[in-house]
Design an enzyme around this catalytic site. Structure first.
Site, PDB file in Angstrom:
ATOM      1  N   HIS A   1      40.754  27.049  53.216  1.00 36.56           N
ATOM      2  CA  HIS A   1      39.992  27.704  52.143  1.00 36.56           C
ATOM      3  C   HIS A   1      38.824  28.519  52.685  1.00 36.56           C
ATOM      4  CE1 HIS A   1      37.349  24.006  52.247  1.00 36.56           C
ATOM      5  NE2 HIS A   1      36.422  24.920  51.995  1.00 36.56           N
TER       6      HIS A   1
ATOM      7  N   ASP B   1      44.980  21.994  53.909  1.00 35.57           N
ATOM      8  CA  ASP B   1      43.753  22.779  53.983  1.00 35.57           C
ATOM      9  C   ASP B   1      43.322  23.024  55.427  1.00 35.57           C
ATOM     10  OD1 ASP B   1      41.659  24.277  53.097  1.00 35.57           O
ATOM     11  OD2 ASP B   1      40.430  22.598  52.413  1.00 35.57           O
TER      12      ASP B   1
ATOM     13  N   SER C   1      32.320  23.330  55.512  1.00 37.27           N
ATOM     14  CA  SER C   1      33.781  23.237  55.508  1.00 37.27           C
ATOM     15  C   SER C   1      34.374  23.731  56.817  1.00 37.27           C
ATOM     16  CB  SER C   1      34.355  24.058  54.358  1.00 37.27           C
ATOM     17  OG  SER C   1      33.987  23.510  53.117  1.00 37.27           O
TER      18      SER C   1
END
Length: 318
Positions: free
Chosen positions: A141, A182, A260
């Site tokens: 992402h 992810d 992230s």
């Protein structure tokens, strides 16, 4: 006894005195004076000893605190060294939207994307150096716009450091993606640089309560360290493609926007997970302390296929 023996020598008895009532010498008065002197000197010596010894109990609290202070200093030094040894392997990723398609350089590489003054930063994230060939692991992402770009206007700028600590920018190119977990792998040109790959650990032996540390770039603040513990294991979180990622690690080490793709490490500096998601307080965007990471055992199974084939093993024959 030794202390009493060290007292000053007492004076000799006074000459005998006589009274009009008796011709015999009387030592009564000098004897009393000598006795009082001995008692007085002994009392002074004891009082002196007590005065010297009184401060000793007051030292006990400080003496008792010294081992605790030493232990605290050692723990802080260990965390400082942990960060210093691991942070050179963590990278800062910027997701850019270019105003126009840049001209290719003679090397066919847009190394310095920052030269495009009209480039718009659409997001930031983290990642870590996987090997000395310039492969970088991050979340899907973080680079999903680049992965799905059809216009040629999306780009990815990576700030990383070589083994000597020298920082430099490179363009990151996607070599493989796995939205189901992810995960994504970028590749940067590292010719002339020597990288420091991160040390890969394992997640199968993790225990709730053990210390863990997150390094990343929350809200664009580079090389930020947060500390916490493993709060839970075997959690289930959603992936970008809507499926469930099972076996996720829950931690209270602060993870915010920009963390992230960064590493979650243990007390030895070994990566145990990839920081991925956090629950935020409603309406604030602030982490609630419930954060998640993809276990490194899953990453180890997936990344080699992404590097070689560009897709995860499960998609090879579809």
């Amino acid at each position: 006894m030794e202390m009493l023996a060290s007292l000053h020598t007492l004076p000799s008895p006074l000459p005998p005195t006589t009274t009009s009532s008796s011709s015999e010498p009387s030592y009564k008065t000098p004897f009393i004076t000598r006795r009082r002197a001995i008692i007085s000197a002994s009392t002074a010596a004891i009082a002196s000893l007590l005065h010297i010894s009184n401060p000793i109990p007051s030292l006990y609290p400080s003496i008792a605190l010294q081992p605790q202070q030493v232990e605290l200093d050692q723990e802080e030094d260990r965390i400082v060294r942990l960060f210093q040894e691991t942070s050179p392997s963590v990278v800062f990723i910027e997701d850019l939207e270019l105003a126009k398609i840049p001209k290719s350089s003679s090397k066919g590489d847009r190394d310095v994307v920052a030269e495009d003054e009209d480039a718009k930063v659409e997001g930031t994230g983290s990642g870590f150096i996987w090997d000395k060939f310039g492969h970088i692991v991050t979340n899907y992402h973080v680079v999903d716009k680049l992965a799905t770009d059809q216009s040629g206007l999306q780009s990815c700028k990576v700030l990383l450091a070589d083994a000597s600590g020298t920082s430099f920018y490179k363009e990151g190119k996607i070599v493989g993606i796995d939205p189901a977990y992810d995960l994504a792998v970028l590749k940067v040109d590292v010719e002339g640089y020597e990288l420091k790959p991160i040390v890969v650990g394992t997640s199968r032996d993790l225990r709730v309560g053990q210390s863990c540390f997150a390094i990343g770039n929350p809200f664009g603040y580079e090389n930020t360290l947060t500390t916490g513990v493993v709060s839970g294991l075997g959690r289930e979180i959603p992936s970008p493609n809507g499926r469930a990622i099972r076996g996720a690690i829950q931690t209270d080490a602060a993870i915010n926007a920009g963390n992230s793709g960064g590493p979650l490490i243990d007390s030895y500096g070994h990566v145990i997970g990839v920081n991925t998601a956090t629950f935020t307080r409603k309406g604030t965007g602030i982490s609630s302390g419930v954060n998640f990471a993809i276990p490194i055992d899953t990453v180890v199974r997936t990344v080699p296929y992404l590097i070689v084939y560009g897709t995860p093993y499960s998609n090879r024959f579809q």
